[in-house]
Write a protein that holds these residues in place. Structure first.
Motif, PDB file in Angstrom:
ATOM      1  N   GLU A   1      33.652  80.120-109.687  1.00  0.00           N
ATOM      2  CA  GLU A   1      32.949  79.233-108.783  1.00  0.00           C
ATOM      3  C   GLU A   1      33.752  79.150-107.486  1.00  0.00           C
ATOM      4  OE1 GLU A   1      32.323  74.595-108.938  1.00  0.00           O
ATOM      5  OE2 GLU A   1      31.061  75.655-110.372  1.00  0.00           O
ATOM      6  N   THR A   2      33.053  79.334-106.425  1.00  0.00           N
ATOM      7  CA  THR A   2      33.727  79.300-105.130  1.00  0.00           C
ATOM      8  C   THR A   2      33.855  77.865-104.642  1.00  0.00           C
ATOM      9  OG1 THR A   2      31.678  79.473-103.897  1.00  0.00           O
ATOM     10  CG2 THR A   2      32.723  81.540-104.554  1.00  0.00           C
ATOM     11  N   ASP A   3      34.718  77.730-103.643  1.00  0.00           N
ATOM     12  CA  ASP A   3      34.901  76.399-103.056  1.00  0.00           C
ATOM     13  C   ASP A   3      33.608  75.885-102.422  1.00  0.00           C
ATOM     14  OD1 ASP A   3      37.539  76.317-103.809  1.00  0.00           O
ATOM     15  OD2 ASP A   3      38.291  77.065-101.892  1.00  0.00           O
ATOM     16  N   GLU A   4      32.851  76.779-101.810  1.00  0.00           N
ATOM     17  CA  GLU A   4      31.599  76.388-101.166  1.00  0.00           C
ATOM     18  C   GLU A   4      30.590  75.866-102.193  1.00  0.00           C
ATOM     19  OE1 GLU A   4      28.080  78.445 -98.610  1.00  0.00           O
ATOM     20  OE2 GLU A   4      30.119  79.143 -98.227  1.00  0.00           O
ATOM     21  N   ALA A   5      30.500  76.511-103.337  1.00  0.00           N
ATOM     22  CA  ALA A   5      29.590  76.071-104.398  1.00  0.00           C
ATOM     23  C   ALA A   5      30.024  74.715-104.950  1.00  0.00           C
ATOM     24  CB  ALA A   5      29.533  77.111-105.506  1.00  0.00           C
ATOM     25  N   ALA A   6      31.315  74.514-105.091  1.00  0.00           N
ATOM     26  CA  ALA A   6      31.833  73.245-105.589  1.00  0.00           C
ATOM     27  C   ALA A   6      31.519  72.123-104.594  1.00  0.00           C
ATOM     28  CB  ALA A   6      33.330  73.335-105.840  1.00  0.00           C
ATOM     29  N   ILE A   7      31.667  72.415-103.323  1.00  0.00           N
ATOM     30  CA  ILE A   7      31.361  71.424-102.279  1.00  0.00           C
ATOM     31  C   ILE A   7      29.872  71.075-102.307  1.00  0.00           C
ATOM     32  CG2 ILE A   7      31.233  71.072 -99.784  1.00  0.00           C
ATOM     33  CD1 ILE A   7      33.857  72.703 -99.580  1.00  0.00           C
ATOM     34  N   LEU A   8      29.034  72.099-102.450  1.00  0.00           N
ATOM     35  CA  LEU A   8      27.590  71.856-102.508  1.00  0.00           C
ATOM     36  C   LEU A   8      27.204  71.026-103.729  1.00  0.00           C
ATOM     37  CD1 LEU A   8      26.197  75.312-101.329  1.00  0.00           C
ATOM     38  CD2 LEU A   8      26.186  73.147-100.072  1.00  0.00           C
ATOM     39  N   ARG A   9      27.823  71.311-104.882  1.00  0.00           N
ATOM     40  CA  ARG A   9      27.558  70.528-106.087  1.00  0.00           C
ATOM     41  C   ARG A   9      27.982  69.069-105.905  1.00  0.00           C
ATOM     42  NH1 ARG A   9      26.204  73.881-110.384  1.00  0.00           N
ATOM     43  NH2 ARG A   9      26.938  76.006-110.161  1.00  0.00           N
ATOM     44  N   LEU A  10      29.133  68.863-105.266  1.00  0.00           N
ATOM     45  CA  LEU A  10      29.612  67.514-105.006  1.00  0.00           C
ATOM     46  C   LEU A  10      28.666  66.779-104.050  1.00  0.00           C
ATOM     47  CD1 LEU A  10      31.764  65.322-105.302  1.00  0.00           C
ATOM     48  CD2 LEU A  10      33.020  66.417-103.436  1.00  0.00           C
ATOM     49  N   GLN A  11      28.233  67.451-103.001  1.00  0.00           N
ATOM     50  CA  GLN A  11      27.290  66.842-102.066  1.00  0.00           C
ATOM     51  C   GLN A  11      25.977  66.480-102.763  1.00  0.00           C
ATOM     52  OE1 GLN A  11      27.106  69.804 -98.956  1.00  0.00           O
ATOM     53  NE2 GLN A  11      28.610  68.725 -97.685  1.00  0.00           N
TER      54      GLN A  11
END
Length: 73
Positions: A1-11
């Motif tokens: 999982e990339t950092d961008e995907a993790a950020i999107l999931r958090l958002q």
């Protein structure tokens, strides 16, 4: 999982939580308004009953000519 995907999931998770809070607030406000409407309906019914009682009470009184009430010589 990339950092961008993790950020999107958090958002997405934050947006879902915010939406749920807004729904809960709206539901509480709706319930308060419904309570206010119910209270006002009860008050209106009571007022209508009092008015009806006053009107019917006045209808049964005998009417007297106004000149009998006058004070004069």
């Amino acid at each position: 999982e990339t950092d961008e995907a993790a950020i999107l999931r958090l958002q997405l998770s934050l947006l879902i939580d915010e939406r749920e809070r807004e729904r809960a607030i709206a539901e509480r406000e709706r319930e308060q308004l419904a309570g206010t409407v119910a209270d006002l309906r009860v008050r209106l019914d009571r007022a209508e009953q009092r008015i009806t009682a006053l009107i019917s009470d006045n209808a049964y009184r005998t009417k007297r000519p106004w000149w009998k009430w006058r004070r004069g010589p």
